[in-house]
Scaffold this active site. Structure first.
Site, PDB file in Angstrom:
ATOM      1  N   THR A  46      71.530 -36.977   8.131  1.00 39.14           N
ATOM      2  CA  THR A  46      72.409 -35.801   8.160  1.00 39.14           C
ATOM      3  C   THR A  46      71.886 -34.727   9.112  1.00 39.14           C
ATOM      4  OG1 THR A  46      71.291 -35.060   6.135  1.00 39.14           O
ATOM      5  CG2 THR A  46      73.420 -36.131   5.881  1.00 39.14           C
ATOM      6  N   THR A  47      70.569 -34.661   9.315  1.00 38.37           N
ATOM      7  CA  THR A  47      69.984 -33.682  10.237  1.00 38.37           C
ATOM      8  C   THR A  47      70.442 -33.916  11.674  1.00 38.37           C
ATOM      9  OG1 THR A  47      68.051 -33.470   8.807  1.00 38.37           O
ATOM     10  CG2 THR A  47      67.780 -32.717  11.060  1.00 38.37           C
ATOM     11  N   TYR A 109      82.185 -36.157  -1.167  1.00 42.01           N
ATOM     12  CA  TYR A 109      83.572 -35.706  -1.317  1.00 42.01           C
ATOM     13  C   TYR A 109      84.309 -36.432  -2.445  1.00 42.01           C
ATOM     14  CZ  TYR A 109      88.268 -34.036  -0.281  1.00 42.01           C
ATOM     15  OH  TYR A 109      89.498 -33.461  -0.375  1.00 42.01           O
ATOM     16  N   TYR A 135      69.898 -42.563  -0.696  1.00 41.89           N
ATOM     17  CA  TYR A 135      69.724 -41.157  -0.324  1.00 41.89           C
ATOM     18  C   TYR A 135      70.528 -40.306  -1.293  1.00 41.89           C
ATOM     19  CZ  TYR A 135      69.755 -36.980   2.743  1.00 41.89           C
ATOM     20  OH  TYR A 135      69.630 -35.712   3.253  1.00 41.89           O
ATOM     21  N   ARG A 140      74.801 -31.782  -0.602  1.00 38.36           N
ATOM     22  CA  ARG A 140      75.717 -32.218   0.455  1.00 38.36           C
ATOM     23  C   ARG A 140      76.853 -33.096  -0.073  1.00 38.36           C
ATOM     24  NH1 ARG A 140      74.442 -31.494   5.866  1.00 38.36           N
ATOM     25  NH2 ARG A 140      72.309 -30.849   6.354  1.00 38.36           N
ATOM     26  N   LYS A 164      65.364 -41.743  -1.144  1.00 40.81           N
ATOM     27  CA  LYS A 164      65.072 -40.424  -0.597  1.00 40.81           C
ATOM     28  C   LYS A 164      65.684 -39.427  -1.567  1.00 40.81           C
ATOM     29  CE  LYS A 164      65.943 -37.270   3.269  1.00 40.81           C
ATOM     30  NZ  LYS A 164      66.666 -37.044   4.542  1.00 40.81           N
ATOM     31  N   ILE A 206      60.778 -37.970   3.898  1.00 37.50           N
ATOM     32  CA  ILE A 206      61.592 -37.996   5.116  1.00 37.50           C
ATOM     33  C   ILE A 206      61.909 -36.545   5.403  1.00 37.50           C
ATOM     34  CG2 ILE A 206      63.757 -38.711   6.171  1.00 37.50           C
ATOM     35  CD1 ILE A 206      63.617 -41.264   4.500  1.00 37.50           C
TER      36      ILE A 206
END
Length: 295
Positions: A46-47, A109, A135, A140, A164, A206
């Site tokens: 996502t970064t 979502y 993850y 998010r 993660k 991470i």
């Protein structure tokens, strides 16, 4: 999965002033991270702002990082989404031979139930030719992958090898660490509690901040893994303020300001993100200047 122990970096995607990908800067960031001593690279997490990258741009990012790495470090590729069949199709058609694992985010979502999350990752596990890192990042995705679901997946699927964990909840992390199968890895996805998680039995992180300060942050994690607690916490407290700053106005806004301070790239992000305001930029610049003088 010894290659996932220690510090992985969730690489950001640098942009030029016209917001096209800055390939030269991306190569420099990869080399800076590798030379700083991190253990592995994570591509298109996502970064990386992959939500605003086109398909062709994503392929360009992958190709650039793979070529810049030159086989020096293990690589993990982000392959996830909220359309299970689309993720499965990518796993069946993409060449993953250069990667040691995929990193797959919990569906966002849709806000599925725990059973829906389980079935999503079951499908991914069955489709993936390489190991899978779950993850969990509720801030998010809008839903939390409970420890019971992670443990169920870890026990049921041999190629689901790690999580993660980025809920930012130390109690939840401890539950995972207590109940996980022996060889299953719990990796921090939250830079601020990465060291406490490692000291509690986690296998590493991470990280976002590690690509700005790879030498110091990866050394902190290694000290933690080796139970050199006092030395590790000296580095933790050194970077605590900056960890808060880099996430203050959204990720990767802050780490890109670090890059600009270090001369690695411009602080450019794509809408709906906006670059850091003047106050944050000055504070980050001062921190980077202080670190460069003291280390």
């Amino acid at each position: 999965m010894q290659s996932l122990i220690g510090t992985g970096v969730a690489l950001a995607t640098p942009f030029k002033n016209d917001l096209s990908i800055d390939t030269e800067a991306l190569i420099n960031i990869v080399n800076y991270s590798i030379n700083g001593g991190v253990e592995y690279l994570v591509i298109l997490g996502t970064t990386a702002e992959n939500a605003t990258l086109t398909k062709d741009e994503k392929e360009h990012v992958i190709k650039t990082i793979v070529e810049a790495n030159k086989g020096r470090l293990p690589m993990v590729l982000g392959v996830g989404g909220n359309n299970t069949s689309e993720v499965v199709e990518e796993l069946k058609t993409r060449d993953l031979s250069q990667f040691v694992a995929i990193l797959s985010i919990s569906p966002y979502y849709n806000k599925p139930s725990q059973e829906g999350i389980y079935q999503h990752f079951k499908a991914i596990s069955e489709a993936s030719p390489i190991p899978v890192i779950l993850y969990n990042v509720p801030s998010r995705t809008g839903s939390n992958v409970l420890p019971s679901t992670v443990i169920r997946l870890a026990n049921d699927f041999e190629n689901i090898v790690a999580v993660k964990e980025a809920a930012g909840d130390m109690i939840q992390a401890l539950q995972l660490l207590k109940d996980k199968p022996k060889d299953f890895l719990v990796l921090s996805g939250d830079d601020m509690i990465a060291l406490p998680m490692v000291l509690a039995g986690g296998s590493g992180v991470i990280s976002v901040i590690a690509q700005g300060f790879p030498k110091e942050f990866s050394e902190m994690i290694r000290l933690g893994l080796n139970r050199k607690v006092d030395d590790a916490f000296k580095l933790q407290y050194l970077f605590s303020d900056c960890i808060d700053m880099i996430f203050e106005q959204g990720n990767p806004v802050g780490i890109k300001q670090v890059f600009q301070s270090l001369g690695l790239s411009e602080n450019k992000v794509r809408l709906p993100l906006v670059h850091s305001n003047e106050s944050l930029a000055k504070r980050i610049d001062l921190f980077v200047e202080k670190i460069n003088k003291s280390i």
